[in-house]
Design a protein around this motif. Structure first.
Motif, PDB file in Angstrom:
ATOM      1  N   THR A   1      35.708  93.058 -27.804  1.00 43.31           N
ATOM      2  CA  THR A   1      35.623  94.293 -26.891  1.00 43.31           C
ATOM      3  C   THR A   1      35.955  94.100 -25.426  1.00 43.31           C
ATOM      4  OG1 THR A   1      34.018  94.959 -28.210  1.00 43.31           O
ATOM      5  CG2 THR A   1      34.443  96.292 -26.274  1.00 43.31           C
ATOM      6  N   THR A   2      37.021  94.920 -24.947  1.00 48.83           N
ATOM      7  CA  THR A   2      37.283  94.737 -23.636  1.00 48.83           C
ATOM      8  C   THR A   2      36.086  94.992 -22.620  1.00 48.83           C
ATOM      9  OG1 THR A   2      38.631  95.766 -22.047  1.00 48.83           O
ATOM     10  CG2 THR A   2      38.144  97.197 -23.672  1.00 48.83           C
ATOM     11  N   LEU A   3      36.151  94.406 -21.497  1.00 43.99           N
ATOM     12  CA  LEU A   3      35.120  94.447 -20.703  1.00 43.99           C
ATOM     13  C   LEU A   3      35.369  95.539 -19.459  1.00 43.99           C
ATOM     14  CD1 LEU A   3      33.986  90.664 -20.284  1.00 43.99           C
ATOM     15  CD2 LEU A   3      33.093  92.279 -21.924  1.00 43.99           C
ATOM     16  N   ASP A   4      36.178  96.247 -19.408  1.00 44.33           N
ATOM     17  CA  ASP A   4      36.471  97.178 -18.429  1.00 44.33           C
ATOM     18  C   ASP A   4      37.121  98.276 -18.843  1.00 44.33           C
ATOM     19  OD1 ASP A   4      39.098  96.337 -19.165  1.00 44.33           O
ATOM     20  OD2 ASP A   4      39.240  95.268 -17.212  1.00 44.33           O
ATOM     21  N   ALA A   5      36.434  98.964 -19.964  1.00 42.43           N
ATOM     22  CA  ALA A   5      36.707 100.159 -20.726  1.00 42.43           C
ATOM     23  C   ALA A   5      38.215 100.578 -21.121  1.00 42.43           C
ATOM     24  CB  ALA A   5      36.586 101.196 -19.434  1.00 42.43           C
ATOM     25  N   GLY A   6      38.732  99.437 -21.316  1.00 41.47           N
ATOM     26  CA  GLY A   6      40.180  99.302 -21.981  1.00 41.47           C
ATOM     27  C   GLY A   6      41.297  98.994 -20.755  1.00 41.47           C
TER      28      GLY A   6
ATOM     29  N   ASP B   1      48.232  84.493 -26.050  1.00 42.39           N
ATOM     30  CA  ASP B   1      48.697  83.063 -25.565  1.00 42.39           C
ATOM     31  C   ASP B   1      47.636  82.267 -25.176  1.00 42.39           C
ATOM     32  OD1 ASP B   1      47.822  84.415 -23.349  1.00 42.39           O
ATOM     33  OD2 ASP B   1      49.964  84.034 -22.349  1.00 42.39           O
ATOM     34  N   GLU B   2      46.391  82.688 -25.041  1.00 38.91           N
ATOM     35  CA  GLU B   2      45.003  82.116 -24.714  1.00 38.91           C
ATOM     36  C   GLU B   2      44.340  81.646 -26.093  1.00 38.91           C
ATOM     37  OE1 GLU B   2      42.931  84.008 -21.920  1.00 38.91           O
ATOM     38  OE2 GLU B   2      44.470  84.068 -20.165  1.00 38.91           O
ATOM     39  N   GLY B   3      44.828  82.219 -27.159  1.00 43.53           N
ATOM     40  CA  GLY B   3      44.004  82.044 -28.466  1.00 43.53           C
ATOM     41  C   GLY B   3      43.133  83.047 -28.643  1.00 43.53           C
ATOM     42  N   VAL B   4      42.521  83.356 -29.812  1.00 41.27           N
ATOM     43  CA  VAL B   4      41.319  83.985 -30.169  1.00 41.27           C
ATOM     44  C   VAL B   4      39.987  83.499 -29.659  1.00 41.27           C
ATOM     45  CG1 VAL B   4      39.761  84.810 -31.899  1.00 41.27           C
ATOM     46  CG2 VAL B   4      42.548  84.819 -32.561  1.00 41.27           C
ATOM     47  N   PRO B   5      39.179  83.973 -28.931  1.00 41.89           N
ATOM     48  CA  PRO B   5      37.988  83.512 -28.375  1.00 41.89           C
ATOM     49  C   PRO B   5      37.096  82.833 -29.474  1.00 41.89           C
ATOM     50  CG  PRO B   5      38.571  85.885 -27.462  1.00 41.89           C
ATOM     51  CD  PRO B   5      39.360  85.616 -28.572  1.00 41.89           C
ATOM     52  N   SER B   6      36.186  82.019 -29.047  1.00 45.86           N
ATOM     53  CA  SER B   6      35.662  81.376 -29.961  1.00 45.86           C
ATOM     54  C   SER B   6      34.414  82.285 -30.710  1.00 45.86           C
ATOM     55  CB  SER B   6      34.775  80.111 -29.404  1.00 45.86           C
ATOM     56  OG  SER B   6      33.823  80.603 -28.374  1.00 45.86           O
ATOM     57  N   TYR B   7      34.063  82.066 -32.027  1.00 44.14           N
ATOM     58  CA  TYR B   7      32.885  82.788 -32.578  1.00 44.14           C
ATOM     59  C   TYR B   7      32.324  82.135 -33.549  1.00 44.14           C
ATOM     60  CZ  TYR B   7      36.363  83.659 -36.234  1.00 44.14           C
ATOM     61  OH  TYR B   7      37.357  83.452 -37.240  1.00 44.14           O
ATOM     62  N   GLN B   8      31.220  82.495 -34.069  1.00 44.69           N
ATOM     63  CA  GLN B   8      30.347  81.560 -34.855  1.00 44.69           C
ATOM     64  C   GLN B   8      31.065  82.107 -36.571  1.00 44.69           C
ATOM     65  OE1 GLN B   8      26.359  82.484 -35.314  1.00 44.69           O
ATOM     66  NE2 GLN B   8      25.970  80.435 -36.479  1.00 44.69           N
ATOM     67  N   LYS B   9      31.673  80.746 -37.096  1.00 45.34           N
ATOM     68  CA  LYS B   9      32.224  81.074 -38.398  1.00 45.34           C
ATOM     69  C   LYS B   9      31.479  81.016 -39.449  1.00 45.34           C
ATOM     70  CE  LYS B   9      36.550  79.281 -36.408  1.00 45.34           C
ATOM     71  NZ  LYS B   9      36.221  79.113 -34.967  1.00 45.34           N
ATOM     72  N   ALA B  10      31.544  81.609 -40.593  1.00 45.98           N
ATOM     73  CA  ALA B  10      30.955  81.572 -41.637  1.00 45.98           C
ATOM     74  C   ALA B  10      30.984  80.307 -42.601  1.00 45.98           C
ATOM     75  CB  ALA B  10      31.166  82.638 -42.714  1.00 45.98           C
ATOM     76  N   PRO B  11      30.220  79.765 -43.251  1.00 45.24           N
ATOM     77  CA  PRO B  11      28.884  80.590 -43.705  1.00 45.24           C
ATOM     78  C   PRO B  11      27.779  79.792 -42.489  1.00 45.24           C
ATOM     79  CG  PRO B  11      29.114  78.619 -45.245  1.00 45.24           C
ATOM     80  CD  PRO B  11      30.179  78.773 -44.308  1.00 45.24           C
ATOM     81  N   PHE B  12      26.870  80.956 -42.090  1.00 44.51           N
ATOM     82  CA  PHE B  12      25.750  80.462 -41.264  1.00 44.51           C
ATOM     83  C   PHE B  12      24.605  81.234 -41.704  1.00 44.51           C
ATOM     84  CE2 PHE B  12      28.072  83.820 -39.225  1.00 44.51           C
ATOM     85  CZ  PHE B  12      27.443  84.733 -38.885  1.00 44.51           C
ATOM     86  N   PHE B  13      23.613  80.714 -41.703  1.00 44.74           N
ATOM     87  CA  PHE B  13      22.309  81.497 -42.578  1.00 44.74           C
ATOM     88  C   PHE B  13      21.240  81.721 -41.041  1.00 44.74           C
ATOM     89  CE2 PHE B  13      24.089  78.351 -45.351  1.00 44.74           C
ATOM     90  CZ  PHE B  13      24.281  79.336 -46.398  1.00 44.74           C
ATOM     91  N   GLU B  14      21.318  83.118 -41.028  1.00 41.22           N
ATOM     92  CA  GLU B  14      20.473  83.807 -39.721  1.00 41.22           C
ATOM     93  C   GLU B  14      19.609  84.652 -40.491  1.00 41.22           C
ATOM     94  OE1 GLU B  14      18.407  84.943 -37.301  1.00 41.22           O
ATOM     95  OE2 GLU B  14      20.012  83.164 -36.413  1.00 41.22           O
ATOM     96  N   PRO B  15      18.482  84.566 -40.489  1.00 43.66           N
ATOM     97  CA  PRO B  15      17.708  85.354 -41.149  1.00 43.66           C
ATOM     98  C   PRO B  15      17.609  86.782 -40.502  1.00 43.66           C
ATOM     99  CG  PRO B  15      16.456  83.245 -40.701  1.00 43.66           C
ATOM    100  CD  PRO B  15      17.737  83.464 -39.804  1.00 43.66           C
TER     101      PRO B  15
ATOM    102  N   PHE C   1      41.315  90.144 -25.023  1.00 46.17           N
ATOM    103  CA  PHE C   1      41.744  88.799 -24.938  1.00 46.17           C
ATOM    104  C   PHE C   1      43.193  88.783 -25.275  1.00 46.17           C
ATOM    105  CE2 PHE C   1      41.180  89.162 -29.611  1.00 46.17           C
ATOM    106  CZ  PHE C   1      42.186  88.226 -29.997  1.00 46.17           C
ATOM    107  N   TYR C   2      44.030  87.671 -24.649  1.00 43.48           N
ATOM    108  CA  TYR C   2      45.306  87.494 -24.747  1.00 43.48           C
ATOM    109  C   TYR C   2      45.842  86.513 -25.814  1.00 43.48           C
ATOM    110  CZ  TYR C   2      45.535  89.727 -20.178  1.00 43.48           C
ATOM    111  OH  TYR C   2      45.373  90.639 -19.225  1.00 43.48           O
TER     112      TYR C   2
END
Length: 463
Positions: free
Chosen positions: A62-67, A75-89, A72-73
């Motif tokens: 999500t954009t941080l300044d209302a669009g 050319d800077e790549g997709v921001p990091s995120y937690q990739k599956a599988p992960f086990f979170e209750p 993200f850009y």
């Protein structure tokens, strides 16, 4: 297991024919088949198999300044995120301190997921040759289906047990200590599902109170049954005429719908009880070599060698489905109308449906609203799921005709001219009357159920 898998794949077809005398044959057949969802029934997800299993990530950024700027850009790549599988209750859960709203979770029942829709079909009947070109048939035809879309799934629906609707207004109240104590006075087994639960009493009583919904893509456990008596008449081409006539008197039942996921409500299907089809082709009797000779050469060239064909259909009105109502059943399903205990007289009023002729401008009401009433709060209504008062919608009539002639050009070359008419006589089949008692149009027909007459011409060269 291998044995269970074998019987799921065992789909026999058997048939017999036995001659009785010179002109009569007895025939019978039985088959088992499975199918994907489609015109013959079935369920969604049948093609997916194990493709629904496993874990997947659906990150959003999500954009941080209302669009004003992008999230993200590239050319800077997709921001990091937690990739599956992960086990979170607490994945997708909620309704506890610090996270008041819950997401959903998908449950793919592997046992049901291994069952495609399954049908058994059977028939038995007689065929009798009246004379060389005419055969009559009388048959009993039936089938049943299992693992169809629908059916009652109980706890996997994440609806509360219907017995808890007796809590009434407590269901909509916050699960405070005082309100839980009041609920326990009626059902002593009630308690918080976990220490820091926050939400309503209804949410607390769900089988999975931490989720707002349960996805159940394999949860198709519906059943159906159909029986019919069918009459047929087949005339092979003679004297320029061939035709096929069939009539079906049938009735079906299923448990594909219910007002609570904890109930199985078997009800008659709303399919037409009577269905009639007639198909014919007639070589018009004018011209050379035909029963009616035409002396004038010019006229003979115009009227000779035409073929008239047609399809006539009639279907009796479909049965009424459920009659809706306003109800208050938090997380407990849905309701239908109540019968009005003070109502007397006929629920069908103002004569035949055909008196309707202005659709949206017509004020004719065909159902008496006074026959129904909203159910009391926290009740499900006592009208049936289908076929209330044995009511039916308007019947369906149609006639299509075609006129065709072929003109020889040379050797195997022919020129074909054809005119087709659909709904030849421009009959009007009305739509169904409104069956929502809370709607101002209740009991009125406000639409046409078929299309007006269509005429088309076509010409082609055959070689």
């Amino acid at each position: 297991t291998p044995v269970k898998t074998y019987f799921r794949n065992f789909q026999p077809r058997v048939g017999i024919a036995y001659k009785i005398g010179e002109n009569t044959v007895f025939r019978a057949g039985y088959s088992v088949n499975t199918t994907h969802r489609g015109a013959v029934g079935g369920r969604g997800g049948a093609r997916n198999g194990t493709g629904l299993l496993g874990y997947s990530a659906s990150p959003s950024f999500t954009t941080l300044d209302a669009g004003i700027s992008p999230a993200f850009y590239w050319d800077e790549g997709v921001p990091s995120y937690q990739k599956a599988p992960f086990f979170e209750p607490t994945l997708n859960t909620g309704f506890y301190t610090g996270r008041p709203q819950g997401g959903s979770v998908t449950y793919g029942d592997p046992e049901i997921g291994g069952h495609p829709p399954r049908y058994q079909n059977w028939s038995a009947g007689f065929q009798h040759s009246v004379f060389s070109s005419l055969t009559l048939g009388l048959n009993y035809v039936g089938n049943n289906g299992h693992y169809l879309q629908g059916g009652s799934r109980g706890m996997w629906s994440n609806q509360i047990n219907p017995k808890y609707v007796a809590l009434g207004n407590l269901l909509s109240m916050t699960a405070s200590d005082a309100n839980i104590a009041a609920a326990r006075a009626i059902f002593p087994e009630i308690q918080r599902p976990y220490a820091n639960f926050t939400g309503s009493i209804a949410q607390m009583l769900r089988p999975f109170p931490q989720y707002s919904g349960i996805g159940d893509p394999y949860g198709m456990v519906g059943n159906s049954n159909y029986n019919s008596l069918q009459f047929t008449a087949d005339k092979r081409m003679s004297a320029g005429l061939t035709f096929q006539f069939n009539y079906t008197f049938g009735k079906g039942f299923d448990d594909l719908g219910s007002r609570s996921a904890y109930w199985s409500e078997k009800a008659q299907t709303t399919d037409p009880t009577h269905t009639l089809n007639a198909i014919f082709l007639y070589q018009l009797p004018f011209g050379k070599g035909r029963p009616i000779a035409v002396g004038n050469g010019f006229v003979r060239a115009i009227v000779s060698n035409w073929q008239l064909s047609g399809i006539t259909t009639y279907r009796s009105g479909t049965g009424f489905g459920s009659v809706g109502a306003n109800c208050n059943l938090p997380s407990a399903g849905s309701c239908y109308s109540d019968f009005n205990p003070n109502f007397t007289g006929d629920v069908r009023i103002n004569g035949d449906y055909r008196v309707t002729d202005r659709m949206g401008n017509d004020t004719t009401v065909f159902l008496d609203r006074n026959a129904f009433q909203n159910p009391a709060p926290f009740t499900y209504g006592n009208t049936p799921r289908t076929m209330i008062y044995k009511l039916h919608n308007p019947a369906d009539y149609n006639q299509n005709l075609s006129l065709r002639r072929e003109f020889p050009i040379r050797e195997s070359w022919r020129f074909a001219l054809q005119m087709d008419t659909f709904n030849t006589f421009n009959w009007v089949n009305w739509g169904n009357p409104n069956t929502n008692p809370t709607n101002a149009n209740f009991g009125r027909i406000t639409s046409q159920g078929n299309s007006p007459r269509v005429v088309q011409f076509n010409a082609r060269i055959l070689f």
